[in-house]
Scaffold this motif. Structure first.
Motif, PDB file in Angstrom:
ATOM      1  N   GLU A  92       0.817  -1.199   0.000  1.00 23.73           N
ATOM      2  CA  GLU A  92       0.000   0.000   0.000  1.00 23.73           C
ATOM      3  C   GLU A  92       0.861   1.263   0.000  1.00 23.73           C
ATOM      4  O   GLU A  92       0.509   2.265  -0.620  1.00 23.73           O
ATOM      5  CB  GLU A  92      -0.882  -0.019   1.251  1.00 23.73           C
ATOM      6  N   LEU A  93       1.979   1.169   0.690  1.00 25.51           N
ATOM      7  CA  LEU A  93       2.872   2.331   0.749  1.00 25.51           C
ATOM      8  C   LEU A  93       3.676   2.482  -0.535  1.00 25.51           C
ATOM      9  O   LEU A  93       4.472   3.403  -0.661  1.00 25.51           O
ATOM     10  CB  LEU A  93       3.841   2.191   1.936  1.00 25.51           C
ATOM     11  N   GLY A  94       3.507   1.547  -1.447  1.00 27.36           N
ATOM     12  CA  GLY A  94       4.184   1.716  -2.730  1.00 27.36           C
ATOM     13  C   GLY A  94       5.335   0.753  -2.975  1.00 27.36           C
ATOM     14  O   GLY A  94       5.967   0.815  -4.024  1.00 27.36           O
ATOM     15  N   ALA A  95       5.611  -0.126  -2.013  1.00 34.33           N
ATOM     16  CA  ALA A  95       6.676  -1.100  -2.236  1.00 34.33           C
ATOM     17  C   ALA A  95       6.368  -1.904  -3.502  1.00 34.33           C
ATOM     18  O   ALA A  95       5.205  -2.138  -3.817  1.00 34.33           O
ATOM     19  CB  ALA A  95       6.791  -2.038  -1.040  1.00 34.33           C
ATOM     20  N   ASP A  96       7.414  -2.305  -4.211  1.00 40.53           N
ATOM     21  CA  ASP A  96       7.186  -2.936  -5.503  1.00 40.53           C
ATOM     22  C   ASP A  96       7.140  -4.453  -5.432  1.00 40.53           C
ATOM     23  O   ASP A  96       6.565  -5.107  -6.293  1.00 40.53           O
ATOM     24  CB  ASP A  96       8.269  -2.488  -6.474  1.00 40.53           C
ATOM     25  N   ASP A  97       7.771  -5.014  -4.396  1.00 37.51           N
ATOM     26  CA  ASP A  97       7.645  -6.458  -4.175  1.00 37.51           C
ATOM     27  C   ASP A  97       7.950  -6.728  -2.722  1.00 37.51           C
ATOM     28  O   ASP A  97       8.501  -5.872  -2.010  1.00 37.51           O
ATOM     29  CB  ASP A  97       8.588  -7.238  -5.099  1.00 37.51           C
ATOM     30  N   PHE A  98       7.593  -7.924  -2.291  1.00 37.93           N
ATOM     31  CA  PHE A  98       7.679  -8.253  -0.874  1.00 37.93           C
ATOM     32  C   PHE A  98       8.109  -9.714  -0.760  1.00 37.93           C
ATOM     33  O   PHE A  98       7.369 -10.602  -1.177  1.00 37.93           O
ATOM     34  CB  PHE A  98       6.307  -8.044  -0.228  1.00 37.93           C
ATOM     35  N   LEU A  99       9.282  -9.967  -0.220  1.00 42.00           N
ATOM     36  CA  LEU A  99       9.766 -11.337  -0.039  1.00 42.00           C
ATOM     37  C   LEU A  99      10.042 -11.565   1.437  1.00 42.00           C
ATOM     38  O   LEU A  99      10.391 -10.633   2.162  1.00 42.00           O
ATOM     39  CB  LEU A  99      11.050 -11.561  -0.844  1.00 42.00           C
ATOM     40  N   THR A 100       9.893 -12.817   1.858  1.00 38.78           N
ATOM     41  CA  THR A 100      10.166 -13.118   3.261  1.00 38.78           C
ATOM     42  C   THR A 100      11.436 -13.941   3.389  1.00 38.78           C
ATOM     43  O   THR A 100      11.736 -14.783   2.547  1.00 38.78           O
ATOM     44  CB  THR A 100       9.000 -13.907   3.886  1.00 38.78           C
ATOM     45  N   LYS A 101      12.172 -13.665   4.451  1.00 35.04           N
ATOM     46  CA  LYS A 101      13.365 -14.450   4.764  1.00 35.04           C
ATOM     47  C   LYS A 101      12.914 -15.718   5.461  1.00 35.04           C
ATOM     48  O   LYS A 101      11.962 -15.658   6.245  1.00 35.04           O
ATOM     49  CB  LYS A 101      14.296 -13.683   5.715  1.00 35.04           C
ATOM     50  N   PRO A 102      13.587 -16.824   5.274  1.00 33.86           N
ATOM     51  CA  PRO A 102      14.711 -16.944   4.345  1.00 33.86           C
ATOM     52  C   PRO A 102      14.228 -16.958   2.904  1.00 33.86           C
ATOM     53  O   PRO A 102      13.141 -17.449   2.642  1.00 33.86           O
ATOM     54  CB  PRO A 102      15.326 -18.296   4.730  1.00 33.86           C
ATOM     55  N   CYS A 103      15.046 -16.474   2.031  1.00 35.25           N
ATOM     56  CA  CYS A 103      14.660 -16.369   0.632  1.00 35.25           C
ATOM     57  C   CYS A 103      15.717 -17.028  -0.243  1.00 35.25           C
ATOM     58  O   CYS A 103      16.912 -16.788  -0.087  1.00 35.25           O
ATOM     59  CB  CYS A 103      14.525 -14.895   0.251  1.00 35.25           C
ATOM     60  N   HIS A 104      15.271 -17.882  -1.120  1.00 35.72           N
ATOM     61  CA  HIS A 104      16.201 -18.554  -2.026  1.00 35.72           C
ATOM     62  C   HIS A 104      16.931 -17.521  -2.882  1.00 35.72           C
ATOM     63  O   HIS A 104      16.289 -16.655  -3.475  1.00 35.72           O
ATOM     64  CB  HIS A 104      15.419 -19.511  -2.923  1.00 35.72           C
ATOM     65  N   PRO A 105      18.269 -17.604  -2.934  1.00 33.68           N
ATOM     66  CA  PRO A 105      19.035 -16.607  -3.693  1.00 33.68           C
ATOM     67  C   PRO A 105      18.512 -16.420  -5.120  1.00 33.68           C
ATOM     68  O   PRO A 105      18.426 -15.298  -5.601  1.00 33.68           O
ATOM     69  CB  PRO A 105      20.447 -17.189  -3.708  1.00 33.68           C
ATOM     70  N   LYS A 106      18.175 -17.504  -5.749  1.00 33.42           N
ATOM     71  CA  LYS A 106      17.735 -17.380  -7.137  1.00 33.42           C
ATOM     72  C   LYS A 106      16.402 -16.639  -7.236  1.00 33.42           C
ATOM     73  O   LYS A 106      16.142 -15.940  -8.201  1.00 33.42           O
ATOM     74  CB  LYS A 106      17.619 -18.755  -7.779  1.00 33.42           C
ATOM     75  N   ARG A 107      15.562 -16.857  -6.226  1.00 34.00           N
ATOM     76  CA  ARG A 107      14.306 -16.117  -6.227  1.00 34.00           C
ATOM     77  C   ARG A 107      14.591 -14.626  -6.077  1.00 34.00           C
ATOM     78  O   ARG A 107      14.005 -13.807  -6.789  1.00 34.00           O
ATOM     79  CB  ARG A 107      13.406 -16.588  -5.085  1.00 34.00           C
ATOM     80  N   LEU A 108      15.500 -14.311  -5.164  1.00 35.94           N
ATOM     81  CA  LEU A 108      15.847 -12.904  -4.970  1.00 35.94           C
ATOM     82  C   LEU A 108      16.351 -12.282  -6.267  1.00 35.94           C
ATOM     83  O   LEU A 108      15.884 -11.231  -6.697  1.00 35.94           O
ATOM     84  CB  LEU A 108      16.913 -12.787  -3.879  1.00 35.94           C
ATOM     85  N   ILE A 109      17.286 -12.966  -6.890  1.00 33.06           N
ATOM     86  CA  ILE A 109      17.858 -12.445  -8.141  1.00 33.06           C
ATOM     87  C   ILE A 109      16.771 -12.260  -9.193  1.00 33.06           C
ATOM     88  O   ILE A 109      16.702 -11.236  -9.877  1.00 33.06           O
ATOM     89  CB  ILE A 109      18.936 -13.416  -8.676  1.00 33.06           C
ATOM     90  N   ALA A 110      15.908 -13.259  -9.294  1.00 36.57           N
ATOM     91  CA  ALA A 110      14.866 -13.194 -10.316  1.00 36.57           C
ATOM     92  C   ALA A 110      13.946 -11.996 -10.086  1.00 36.57           C
ATOM     93  O   ALA A 110      13.592 -11.271 -11.027  1.00 36.57           O
ATOM     94  CB  ALA A 110      14.049 -14.484 -10.317  1.00 36.57           C
TER      95      ALA A 110
END
Lengths: 225, 225
Positions: A92-110
Motif C-alpha cells: 500500500e505504501l508503494g513497495a514494488d515487491d515483498f519477499l520473506t526471509k529466508p529467501c532462495h538466492p535465485k528467487r531474490l535475483i529473479a
DNA sequence: TCAAACCTTACGTCAACTGTAAGAGTAATT
DNA sequence: AATTACTCTTACAGTTGACGTAAGGTTTGA
C-alpha cells in the motif's frame, strides 16, 4: 550496472545478500549506520533498494513511504516478518515487491531482475496538482488533455513542477538548461518561457505560470487569482 | 472495471477465486473449456490473467509465453507447484507475479491491484524473441540494448514483429506506411529498409531482417543461418 | 514619469526525417 | 556465361521543428 542499496541491520545477513548480488554482477552499497538512512540511500543513487522492515531508528515502512513520495524506486521489501498485514501495508505504501526471509538466492535475483526490467521501461512521472509530466517523453498531462513539449519546455516544466508551488529562481533555470547563467543572454529564458506559455495555451493553461518579478517563475494551482 | 480472466481447471478453486474477486468489484471471466485456451482468453479482452500452471491440454507456461509475446498482460501465476524453478521459469517467460496456493485472499487482491496500477501507466509493448518495441515511443529494446527508431522505422518494425517469424508482404508495408502501393516508387521501401537495417546495426542486429525475394521481408530469430 | 524588468515577434541556423534519383550489386533462369 | 528482374546503397534536396539571437514593445513599481 545500477547500484543496489541494501538497508538491513543484521550484519551477517547483510553481507550474505551483498555476496549474492555481487556474484551476479551488481554493484552494491550497504547502509550500516541508521542515523540518517534516507539521506544515505539517496546519496547512493539507488537503482534498486532492498529494504528490511525492522530497523534500529526508523521503520522500513517509514523509509518506504518517504522514498516513494519522492518517486524513488524500485523498492523490494525483504523481511522476516511474514504477517500478511505487513505485506499489505508495504504494498500500500508503494513497495514494488515483498519477499520473506529466508529467501532462495535465485528467487531474490529473479525478482530483482524483474523489477529492474520493469523500471527501465516505465515512464517516470512527476506530479503536482493537475499536472503530470512524463519525463522521458516530455509529455504533459493536464486534467484530460495532453501536450507534447520540446526538450526545453520539458526541462522548464520539470523544475516548475518539482518546486511547485514555490518560486523557481531564474538562476536555477539557467543552471539547469544552459549550465550556468554566465555568457547567456537573459532574454533566452524569456523567449523559452513565452514558448512554453504558448504551448500551454493550446489547452488554456498558460495562466498557471506566474512571473515573480526579479526572482523567477512559479507554477500556481487551479485556484485562480 | 477491467475483466479478470481466470484460467484454472479445478472447479472448486475456480469458483472460490471468482467469488473473492467479484466481492472486490471485479468483473470475472472463467475459462472452463481448455481446447483453445489462448483464443478464449483473447476473446475475453483480459485486463489481468490469473493463470494456473497445471492445466489439461496445454501448460500454463506455454500460455504465458504465447500471451506475453503478443504483449498481453498482466499475468499473475497462481499455482500449487511451489518449486523455485517453476517460479523462475514463469518469471523468465514474462509472468508479472507468482503466488502459491493456498493464498490469502487479501494477498491476492493486493497483488492484483498492484499489477493493475502498474499496467495502467505502462507503455504498450510488442514482443517477439529478443525484440521488444515500445509502440508509443518507437523505442526498440533488444537484449540489453535500446534504440530510438524514427516513425517509418517504427512502423516497419511493428509489422515485422507482429508477423514474425512469417514474411510480411511488400504490399502490406506499402499499405501501412503510404496508404497504398499506387503512385509510390517501389524504391522508397528499399531505402527505408536500408535505413532500418543501418539503425539496427548500431547493436549488430541488422541480419535479423531477411529479404524474401519477390515477396517481402521477414524477422528471423537468433538462430543465425 | 521613468527605468528596470519582462514579453513578443521575426529571422537564421541546425539537425533529423523523408522521398527521389541514379547506379551498383545479386540471384534466378536460360 | 549472359540476361534480366529484383534489390541495395549512396547522395541530394525539401520539409519540419527546435533553438538562440536580435530588436523593439510592454508592464511594473518606486
Amino acid at each position: 550496472m545500477a547500484n543496489i542499496v541494501i538497508v538491513e541491520d543484521d550484519i551477517f545477513l547483510r553481507e550474505e545478500l551483498q555476496n549474492i548480488l555481487q556474484k551476479e554482477g551488481y554493484s552494491v552499497v550497504s547502509i550500516s549506520s541508521f542515523d540518517t538512512p534516507i539521506e544515505d540511500i539517496l546519496a547512493a543513487k539507488p537503482g534498486l533498494i532492498l529494504l528490511d522492515l525492522n530497523l534500529p531508528s526508523i521503520s522500513g515502512f517509514q523509509i518506504c513511504r518517504t522514498l516513494k513520495m519522492k518517486g524513488i524506486g524500485p523498492i523490494l521489501i525483504l523481511t522476516a516478518r511474514n504477517q500478511i498485514r505487513d505485506e499489505l501495508h508495504a504494498l500500500e505504501l508503494g513497495a514494488d515487491d515483498f519477499l520473506t526471509k529466508p529467501c532462495h538466492p535465485k528467487r531474490l535475483i529473479a525478482r530483482v531482475q524483474k523489477l529492474q526490467q520493469l523500471y527501465a521501461k516505465m515512464p517516470m512521472f512527476l506530479n503536482w496538482g493537475n499536472f503530470q509530466l512524463d519525463l522521458k517523453r516530455n509529455e504533459l498531462y493536464i486534467a484530460h488533455n495532453s501536450l507534447s513539449l520540446s526538450e526545453n519546455e520539458g526541462a522548464i516544466m520539470k523544475l516548475l513542477i518539482q518546486h511547485a508551488p514555490a518560486v523557481v529562481e531564474k538562476e536555477q533555470l539557467f543552471h539547469e538548461l544552459w549550465g550556468s547563467s554566465e555568457f547567456v543572454d537573459e532574454n533566452i529564458l524569456q523567449v523559452n518561457m513565452t514558448r512554453l506559455r504558448k504551448t500551454l495555451d493550446k489547452v488554456g493553461m498558460s495562466h498557471h505560470i506566474k512571473t515573480v518579478r526579479g526572482i523567477g517563475y512559479q507554477l500556481i494551482g487551479s485556484e485562480s487569482p
